[in-house]
Design a protein around this motif. Structure first.
Motif, PDB file in Angstrom:
ATOM      1  N   ILE A 173     -16.685 -37.903  20.460  1.00  0.00           N
ATOM      2  CA  ILE A 173     -17.871 -37.091  20.178  1.00  0.00           C
ATOM      3  C   ILE A 173     -19.081 -37.982  19.928  1.00  0.00           C
ATOM      4  O   ILE A 173     -20.163 -37.739  20.466  1.00  0.00           O
TER       5      ILE A 173
ATOM      6  N   PHE B 265      -8.782 -36.984  12.980  1.00  0.00           N
ATOM      7  CA  PHE B 265      -9.566 -35.913  13.586  1.00  0.00           C
ATOM      8  C   PHE B 265      -8.827 -34.594  13.384  1.00  0.00           C
ATOM      9  O   PHE B 265      -7.695 -34.436  13.828  1.00  0.00           O
TER      10      PHE B 265
ATOM     11  N   ASP C 155     -13.072 -30.786  12.132  1.00  0.00           N
ATOM     12  CA  ASP C 155     -13.960 -31.718  12.826  1.00  0.00           C
ATOM     13  C   ASP C 155     -14.257 -31.237  14.250  1.00  0.00           C
ATOM     14  O   ASP C 155     -15.367 -31.413  14.747  1.00  0.00           O
TER      15      ASP C 155
ATOM     16  N   PHE D  78     -13.317 -38.506  16.940  1.00  0.00           N
ATOM     17  CA  PHE D  78     -14.647 -38.827  16.409  1.00  0.00           C
ATOM     18  C   PHE D  78     -15.388 -39.779  17.343  1.00  0.00           C
ATOM     19  O   PHE D  78     -16.581 -39.610  17.599  1.00  0.00           O
TER      20      PHE D  78
ATOM     21  N   GLY E 266     -17.926 -30.273  16.022  1.00  0.00           N
ATOM     22  CA  GLY E 266     -18.347 -30.661  17.366  1.00  0.00           C
ATOM     23  C   GLY E 266     -18.935 -29.493  18.138  1.00  0.00           C
ATOM     24  O   GLY E 266     -19.800 -29.670  18.999  1.00  0.00           O
TER      25      GLY E 266
ATOM     26  N   TRP F 265     -15.444 -41.461  12.190  1.00  0.00           N
ATOM     27  CA  TRP F 265     -15.015 -42.629  12.958  1.00  0.00           C
ATOM     28  C   TRP F 265     -14.995 -43.876  12.075  1.00  0.00           C
ATOM     29  O   TRP F 265     -13.998 -44.585  12.014  1.00  0.00           O
TER      30      TRP F 265
ATOM     31  N   ALA G 150     -12.225 -34.874  22.794  1.00  0.00           N
ATOM     32  CA  ALA G 150     -12.001 -34.879  21.349  1.00  0.00           C
ATOM     33  C   ALA G 150     -11.011 -33.801  20.923  1.00  0.00           C
ATOM     34  O   ALA G 150     -10.160 -34.048  20.068  1.00  0.00           O
TER      35      ALA G 150
ATOM     36  N   ALA H 178     -19.386 -37.109  13.284  1.00  0.00           N
ATOM     37  CA  ALA H 178     -18.438 -37.914  14.068  1.00  0.00           C
ATOM     38  C   ALA H 178     -18.499 -39.384  13.658  1.00  0.00           C
ATOM     39  O   ALA H 178     -17.459 -40.048  13.543  1.00  0.00           O
TER      40      ALA H 178
END
Length: 145
Positions: free
Chosen positions: A122, A37, A41, A119, A45, A31, A108, A27
């Motif tokens: 998370i 995202f 991704d 991102f 998570g 980011w 997210a 994340a």
């Protein structure tokens, strides 16, 4: 049953920490890399979310069958720091951490295909959850000690 569940709960904590670290690092990379995202991704998570939820289920069961859990709850036990950790501090802090991690994942997954806010969600929520988890692990009972 109690001993097996206690060992499962203890060793599952390694998977929890590993899953959270992988999710947080991924994340943070997304980011600060200004990526969008994506569904991939979101699945990364899940590496943090699923072990945390499994660990929580094992912990709730253990709380009710362990002599250190609900069975030990009394005003007298609150005066002992170790008993208080097992009866109140550890379970309550872990519940808060699970809630934060779940909120972070839920926020997210609604950001798929947009900017990098997924991102950010998370990284922040999982990071706070990880700090809470690390703060209330009973280190004296950690596997290997």
């Amino acid at each position: 049953m109690y001993t097996g569940l206690q060992h499962l709960h203890s060793f599952m904590s390694y998977l929890v920490l590993l899953g959270l670290l992988v999710s947080i690092v991924a994340a943070l990379a997304g980011w600060f890399g200004n990526k969008n995202f994506s569904d991939k991704d979101r699945k990364l998570g899940l590496l943090g979310l699923i072990p945390v939820h499994l660990q929580w289920v094992f912990g709730v069961i253990l709380y009710f069958v362990s002599p250190l859990g609900l069975e030990n709850f009394s005003g007298e036990a609150m005066g002992d720091s170790t008993s208080r950790l097992y009866i109140l501090e550890h379970p309550l802090t872990m519940i808060i951490a699970v809630i934060l991690i779940t909120v972070g994942y839920s926020r997210a997954k609604r950001q798929i295909g947009t900017d990098n806010r997924g991102f950010k969600s998370i990284a922040i929520f999982y990071g706070i959850g990880l700090i809470l988890i690390l703060s209330r692990i009973p280190w004296n009972a950690w596997p290997g000690n």
